[in-house]
Design an enzyme around this catalytic site. Structure first.
Site, PDB file in Angstrom:
ATOM      1  N   GLY A   1       3.652 -41.827 -17.630  1.00 14.97           N
ATOM      2  CA  GLY A   1       4.339 -43.077 -17.954  1.00 14.97           C
ATOM      3  C   GLY A   1       5.059 -42.953 -19.281  1.00 14.97           C
ATOM      4  O   GLY A   1       4.532 -42.387 -20.248  1.00 14.97           O
TER       5      GLY A   1
ATOM      6  N   GLY B   1       6.961 -45.830 -20.361  1.00 16.50           N
ATOM      7  CA  GLY B   1       7.334 -47.195 -20.738  1.00 16.50           C
ATOM      8  C   GLY B   1       6.838 -47.428 -22.161  1.00 16.50           C
ATOM      9  O   GLY B   1       6.514 -46.479 -22.884  1.00 16.50           O
TER      10      GLY B   1
ATOM     11  N   GLY C   1       3.311 -45.787 -22.517  1.00 15.15           N
ATOM     12  CA  GLY C   1       3.294 -44.324 -22.426  1.00 15.15           C
ATOM     13  C   GLY C   1       4.126 -43.647 -23.511  1.00 15.15           C
ATOM     14  O   GLY C   1       3.704 -42.653 -24.112  1.00 15.15           O
TER      15      GLY C   1
ATOM     16  N   ARG D   1       2.359 -70.241 -18.002  1.00 18.43           N
ATOM     17  CA  ARG D   1       3.042 -69.893 -16.755  1.00 18.43           C
ATOM     18  C   ARG D   1       2.324 -70.353 -15.492  1.00 18.43           C
ATOM     19  O   ARG D   1       2.947 -70.846 -14.550  1.00 18.43           O
ATOM     20  CB  ARG D   1       3.206 -68.374 -16.701  1.00 18.43           C
ATOM     21  CG  ARG D   1       4.143 -67.918 -17.762  1.00 18.43           C
ATOM     22  CD  ARG D   1       4.246 -66.431 -17.822  1.00 18.43           C
ATOM     23  NE  ARG D   1       5.218 -66.106 -18.851  1.00 18.43           N
ATOM     24  CZ  ARG D   1       5.573 -64.892 -19.204  1.00 18.43           C
ATOM     25  NH1 ARG D   1       5.014 -63.853 -18.618  1.00 18.43           N
ATOM     26  NH2 ARG D   1       6.462 -64.694 -20.130  1.00 18.43           N
TER      27      ARG D   1
ATOM     28  N   GLU E   1       0.201 -52.205 -18.954  1.00  8.80           N
ATOM     29  CA  GLU E   1      -0.047 -53.093 -17.802  1.00  8.80           C
ATOM     30  C   GLU E   1      -0.967 -52.436 -16.768  1.00  8.80           C
ATOM     31  O   GLU E   1      -1.569 -53.113 -15.940  1.00  8.80           O
ATOM     32  CB  GLU E   1       1.295 -53.509 -17.168  1.00  8.80           C
ATOM     33  CG  GLU E   1       1.147 -54.669 -16.203  1.00  8.80           C
ATOM     34  CD  GLU E   1       2.466 -55.203 -15.660  1.00  8.80           C
ATOM     35  OE1 GLU E   1       3.522 -54.975 -16.287  1.00  8.80           O
ATOM     36  OE2 GLU E   1       2.435 -55.861 -14.600  1.00  8.80           O
TER      37      GLU E   1
ATOM     38  N   ARG F   1      -1.688 -64.085 -18.254  1.00 11.86           N
ATOM     39  CA  ARG F   1      -1.132 -63.545 -19.493  1.00 11.86           C
ATOM     40  C   ARG F   1      -0.168 -64.544 -20.127  1.00 11.86           C
ATOM     41  O   ARG F   1       0.679 -65.111 -19.429  1.00 11.86           O
ATOM     42  CB  ARG F   1      -0.382 -62.233 -19.210  1.00 11.86           C
ATOM     43  CG  ARG F   1       0.369 -61.736 -20.432  1.00 11.86           C
ATOM     44  CD  ARG F   1       1.034 -60.414 -20.179  1.00 11.86           C
ATOM     45  NE  ARG F   1       2.180 -60.465 -19.293  1.00 11.86           N
ATOM     46  CZ  ARG F   1       3.412 -60.833 -19.644  1.00 11.86           C
ATOM     47  NH1 ARG F   1       3.655 -61.264 -20.858  1.00 11.86           N
ATOM     48  NH2 ARG F   1       4.394 -60.799 -18.767  1.00 11.86           N
TER      49      ARG F   1
HETATM   50  C1  LIG Z   1      11.837 -59.016 -15.855  1.00 12.99           C
HETATM   51  C2  LIG Z   1      10.660 -58.879 -16.780  1.00 12.99           C
HETATM   52  C3  LIG Z   1      10.719 -59.384 -18.064  1.00 12.99           C
HETATM   53  C4  LIG Z   1       9.643 -59.262 -18.919  1.00 12.99           C
HETATM   54  N1  LIG Z   1       9.723 -59.785 -20.183  1.00 12.99           N
HETATM   55  C5  LIG Z   1       8.672 -59.653 -21.023  1.00 12.99           C
HETATM   56  C6  LIG Z   1       8.742 -60.161 -22.357  1.00 12.99           C
HETATM   57  O1  LIG Z   1       9.750 -60.706 -22.783  1.00 12.99           O
HETATM   58  N2  LIG Z   1       7.658 -60.010 -23.143  1.00 12.99           N
HETATM   59  C7  LIG Z   1       6.517 -59.388 -22.728  1.00 12.99           C
HETATM   60  O2  LIG Z   1       5.572 -59.268 -23.501  1.00 12.99           O
HETATM   61  N3  LIG Z   1       6.451 -58.884 -21.477  1.00 12.99           N
HETATM   62  C8  LIG Z   1       7.482 -58.995 -20.620  1.00 12.99           C
HETATM   63  N4  LIG Z   1       7.390 -58.484 -19.355  1.00 12.99           N
HETATM   64  C9  LIG Z   1       6.247 -57.648 -18.998  1.00 12.99           C
HETATM   65  C10 LIG Z   1       6.415 -56.257 -19.610  1.00 12.99           C
HETATM   66  O3  LIG Z   1       7.772 -55.880 -19.531  1.00 12.99           O
HETATM   67  C11 LIG Z   1       5.583 -55.185 -18.907  1.00 12.99           C
HETATM   68  O4  LIG Z   1       4.268 -55.638 -18.715  1.00 12.99           O
HETATM   69  C12 LIG Z   1       5.541 -53.924 -19.765  1.00 12.99           C
HETATM   70  O5  LIG Z   1       6.836 -53.526 -20.138  1.00 12.99           O
HETATM   71  C13 LIG Z   1       4.844 -52.787 -19.036  1.00 12.99           C
HETATM   72  O6  LIG Z   1       4.928 -51.637 -19.831  1.00 12.99           O
HETATM   73  P1  LIG Z   1       4.143 -50.332 -19.421  1.00 12.99           P
HETATM   74  O7  LIG Z   1       4.475 -49.293 -20.431  1.00 12.99           O
HETATM   75  O8  LIG Z   1       2.717 -50.647 -19.199  1.00 12.99           O
HETATM   76  O9  LIG Z   1       4.739 -49.918 -17.995  1.00 12.99           O
HETATM   77  P2  LIG Z   1       6.251 -49.638 -17.497  1.00 12.99           P
HETATM   78  O10 LIG Z   1       7.272 -50.006 -18.474  1.00 12.99           O
HETATM   79  O11 LIG Z   1       6.314 -50.227 -16.129  1.00 12.99           O
HETATM   80  O12 LIG Z   1       6.313 -48.083 -17.381  1.00 12.99           O
HETATM   81  C14 LIG Z   1       5.640 -47.377 -16.361  1.00 12.99           C
HETATM   82  C15 LIG Z   1       5.927 -45.913 -16.544  1.00 12.99           C
HETATM   83  O13 LIG Z   1       5.072 -45.175 -15.676  1.00 12.99           O
HETATM   84  C16 LIG Z   1       5.823 -44.249 -14.927  1.00 12.99           C
HETATM   85  N5  LIG Z   1       5.117 -44.066 -13.657  1.00 12.99           N
HETATM   86  C17 LIG Z   1       4.569 -45.002 -12.854  1.00 12.99           C
HETATM   87  N6  LIG Z   1       3.945 -44.414 -11.819  1.00 12.99           N
HETATM   88  C18 LIG Z   1       4.096 -43.081 -11.973  1.00 12.99           C
HETATM   89  C19 LIG Z   1       3.669 -41.964 -11.231  1.00 12.99           C
HETATM   90  N7  LIG Z   1       2.932 -42.074 -10.128  1.00 12.99           N
HETATM   91  N8  LIG Z   1       4.042 -40.733 -11.675  1.00 12.99           N
HETATM   92  C20 LIG Z   1       4.800 -40.579 -12.810  1.00 12.99           C
HETATM   93  N9  LIG Z   1       5.196 -41.630 -13.558  1.00 12.99           N
HETATM   94  C21 LIG Z   1       4.842 -42.853 -13.145  1.00 12.99           C
HETATM   95  C22 LIG Z   1       7.210 -44.839 -14.804  1.00 12.99           C
HETATM   96  O14 LIG Z   1       8.128 -43.838 -14.556  1.00 12.99           O
HETATM   97  C23 LIG Z   1       7.349 -45.491 -16.185  1.00 12.99           C
HETATM   98  O15 LIG Z   1       7.773 -44.527 -17.111  1.00 12.99           O
HETATM   99  C24 LIG Z   1       8.467 -58.623 -18.475  1.00 12.99           C
HETATM  100  C25 LIG Z   1       8.397 -58.112 -17.183  1.00 12.99           C
HETATM  101  C26 LIG Z   1       9.478 -58.262 -16.326  1.00 12.99           C
HETATM  102  C27 LIG Z   1       9.343 -57.775 -14.918  1.00 12.99           C
END
Ligand SMILES: Cc1cc2nc3c(=O)[nH]c(=O)nc-3n(C[C@H](O)[C@H](O)[C@H](O)COP(=O)(O)OP(=O)(O)OC[C@H]3O[C@@H](n4cnc5c(N)ncnc54)[C@H](O)[C@@H]3O)c2cc1C
Length: 637
Positions: A40, A42, A45, A330, A425, A435
């Site tokens: 990951g 994001g 990660g 929410r 997440e 949340r």
């Molecule tokens: C439209 C929208 C708006 C939002 N706005 C807000 C906001 O304003 N404020 C807030 O706090 N939250 C907000 N959220 C929530 C927040 O964006 C997410 O919870 C957060 O960004 C998740 O981050 P993460 O790093 O956990 O995962 P992600 O950003 O989803 O990253 C996941 C990573 O894992 C990788 N991955 C997944 N599965 C695999 C696999 N099997 N093999 C290799 N790589 C894999 C992907 O390639 C990616 O790099 C919003 C969500 C949405 C949908």
């Protein structure tokens, strides 16, 4: 399975500090001998990979997009919370802690939430130092706005693109380490299995999404930052690629799954326009700072909004929740929207919509001020709907948005498989049953920049890790299982596309495990999902081959996992015979229609343990203890 949260004892304000002091350290010169896999890129990660590499560990980072910079986190719009109290409006670490525990309807672990509130202030400093262009006041101080479930302004933002700007900061830090050779980046690579040797996570097996090559990677620790699983519902605000495969396969290798049924339905999304649609679009919660939510008082009123006089409008959030009004959390705002639409007062095609109206704010502040705050969101709305939100209220409706459930982790963010850590997440997280807005970015960055880098060091320094490389038989077995599954998909040659099955699964989930849930509905879902899954394996059509870019094949694997996860979600929702946060059991509500918790029987985290193909999973309970907040009926009135 042992479910030990390993929460340190002592006063809640001090335990994180004390715990860090007690941790074992890895000698700086030794760090380069250890390899950490981070799946990951994001916010969770990327921040973890950059920080671990900066500390001296060798890092391998994987993502399925063509660049780490395209992780779903870039979609985040509204902002990120932190208890800086720049507004001097009464905020504090304790208040952010309290708001988060209450907002989650008292189903989160106190110790984790307190730590989250503590490190929130460091996140802002870190990001500013990286050059993240947060909005500023005229005098140069960072600006804040309000988000739901809080009566203070603690949300930092960069117009409606906060996630993108934060990710650019983390991405630059990651790229620096890639440039230095400390991080090996694997874009377009999907993790398909976790490899556990002698009960400890020792690597992963991946597929190169361009060439189809299956490869094994060994490591001393594995971190999953793979995001949420809202796409189990097919339609959601998540990026189309977001999926559950990494955490689901880890679950099948022994990682407990925490509170799978806790899903967040966001109240302000653009309403679905038809069956053809494959994605829903969020309109950020920040819009509720200035937008007022209303529907006509009369059922079936089809007049244009401007023709409905003030006295004939029902500003139902302001009416029902006078203290929080349009900034009610929410879950509450979503159910209220459903209620008025069920009552026949919804607006727009199909009557599944409510107005989010900026006319008052434009009159009060001027169009320029609104444009400056939300310009890109207004533009996005206009492009999708063809309506000008400066002239006519937006139409919005609730949609699946975020998953509070995820892999269970202890205080050190380690799953029930030693060596497997889960961040962002993807873990069952600090948000309980609901949340609060702007808290996901805070949690992902807290995990990646400030918590995991300590706890993983403690794990590595304490564990006695035998030498393991990718030639170990466990890797060969996992590779063979992946090859067999791929072959099965390609050879089925059925009649229905993967998307067709996914859409059908999503409909079942939305109807029976969505905004409201009942015993009868969940029981029906638990009959229909296995039947549809059996049909999927019999009749799915996956064209192409496994030695090229094949998106149907990618999706087939992800949807197969969604089928199994969907069943676990329904099972979890069925056993939780109470309403809390986003989990609303119709059987458990107060006389005025609010969620009724049952603390005597359900103040626990449900952690599910996989038992093998065709066997029912076993549920373990982590009791939740509340010593620092008073358990009370949640009220925003
Ligand atoms: C439209 C929208 C708006 C939002 N706005 C807000 C906001 O304003 N404020 C807030 O706090 N939250 C907000 N959220 C929530 C927040 O964006 C997410 O919870 C957060 O960004 C998740 O981050 P993460 O790093 O956990 O995962 P992600 O950003 O989803 O990253 C996941 C990573 O894992 C990788 N991955 C997944 N599965 C695999 C696999 N099997 N093999 C290799 N790589 C894999 C992907 O390639 C990616 O790099 C919003 C969500 C949405 C949908």
């Amino acid at each position: 399975m042992e479910l030990n949260a390993r929460i340190p004892t002592g006063p809640i304000e001090k335990i994180w500090d004390e715990h860090r002091f007690q941790m074992k350290l890895v000698n700086p010169a030794n760090k380069r001998r250890y390899t950490v896999i981070v799946v990951g890129s994001g916010l969770a990660g990327a921040s973890a990979s950059a920080t671990l590499a900066e500390l001296g560990y060798r890092v391998k980072c994987f993502c399925f997009q063509d660049s780490p910079r395209r992780a779903h986190s870039i979609a985040a719009q509204g902002g990120i919370n932190a208890a800086k109290n720049y507004q001097n409006d009464g905020d504090s670490v304790r208040r952010l802690f309290y708001d988060t525990v209450k907002g989650g309807d008292f189903r989160a672990r106190e110790a984790n939430v307190y730590r989250l509130a503590q490190v929130s202030v460091n996140i802002i400093d870190q990001c500013v130092a990286q050059g993240v262009p947060f909005a500023r006041e005229y005098g140069g101080l960072l600006a804040n706005r309000s988000f739901g479930g809080a009566q203070v302004s603690r949300t930092f933002y960069a117009r409606g693109q906060t996630g993108q700007q934060l990710l650019l900061g983390a991405y630059q830090a990651l790229e620096r380490q890639i440039g230095l050779g400390a991080v090996q980046m694997y874009p377009r690579t999907e993790m398909l299995d976790l490899v556990v040797i002698d009960g400890v996570a020792r690597g992963i097996v991946t597929r190169d999404l361009v060439t189809g090559k299956i490869e094994s990677h060994a490591a001393d620790a594995v971190v999953l930052g793979t995001g949420g699983y809202g796409n189990v519902f097919y339609l959601s605000t998540n990026a189309k690629g977001s999926n559950a495969t990494a955490i689901w396969r880890a679950y099948k290798r022994g990682a407990a799954f925490g509170n799978p049924c806790f899903t967040q339905i966001h109240p302000t999304c653009i309403p679905q326009s038809g069956d053809h649609q494959s994605k829903l679009t969020l309109m950020s919660e920040s819009l509720r700072n200035d937008g007022r939510v209303w529907v006509p008082k009369t059922k079936g009123d089809t007049r244009a909004p401007a023709e409905i006089p003030e006295g004939e409008r029902d500003y139902y959030l302001e009416r029902k929740y006078p203290s929080y009004g349009n900034l009610s959390p929410r879950d509450i705002a979503s159910r209220a929207a459903k209620e008025v639409c069920d009552d026949g007062r919804g607006v727009g095609p199909g009557g599944r919509g409510v107005y989010l109206d900026f006319a008052d704010a434009i009159r009060r502040l001027g169009r320029a001020a609104i444009e400056e705050r939300y310009g890109n969101l207004f533009e996005m709305y206009e492009r999708i709907t063809g309506e000008d939100p400066y002239a006519r209220p937006m139409r919005i409706y609730p949609a699946v948005h975020y998953t509070m459930g995820g892999l269970w982790v202890d205080y050190d963010l380690m799953s029930t498989v030693p060596g497997l850590h889960v961040i962002g997440e993807a873990n069952f997280s600090d948000h309980g049953a609901n949340r609060l807005g702007a808290s996901a970015l805070m949690q992902g960055l807290a995990d990646g920049y400030f918590i995991l880098p300590y706890t993983i060091g403690n794990y590595i320094a304490s564990a006695k890790l035998a030498k393991v490389d990718a030639s170990h038989a466990a890797f060969r077995d996992a590779e063979a299982a992946i090859a067999a599954r791929t072959k099965r998909f390609l050879e089925t040659k059925g009649t229905r596309t993967v998307d067709d099955f996914h859409r059908a699964l999503g409909k079942i989930m939305w109807e029976f495990c969505g905004m409201t849930r009942t015993e009868a509905g969940l029981t029906t879902a638990l009959e229909r999902i296995p039947a549809l899954r059996a049909e999927f394996w019999r009749d799915v059509n996956v064209p192409g081959s496994d030695v090229e870019l094949n998106q149907a094949l990618e999706k087939a694997g992800r949807v197969a996992d969604f089928f199994e996860l969907a069943e676990l979600m329904c099972r979890d929702a069925l056993q939780r015979k109470e309403s809390c946060g986003g989990h609303f059991r119709l059987e458990s509500q107060t006389p005025d229609g609010e969620a009724r918790r049952d603390d005597a029987h359900f103040a626990y985290v449900a952690a599910w343990e996989y038992q093998g193909e065709g066997k029912a999973p076993v549920m373990h309970r982590e009791p939740l203890e509340f010593e620092n907040v008073h358990l009370a009926q949640r009220s925003y009135k």
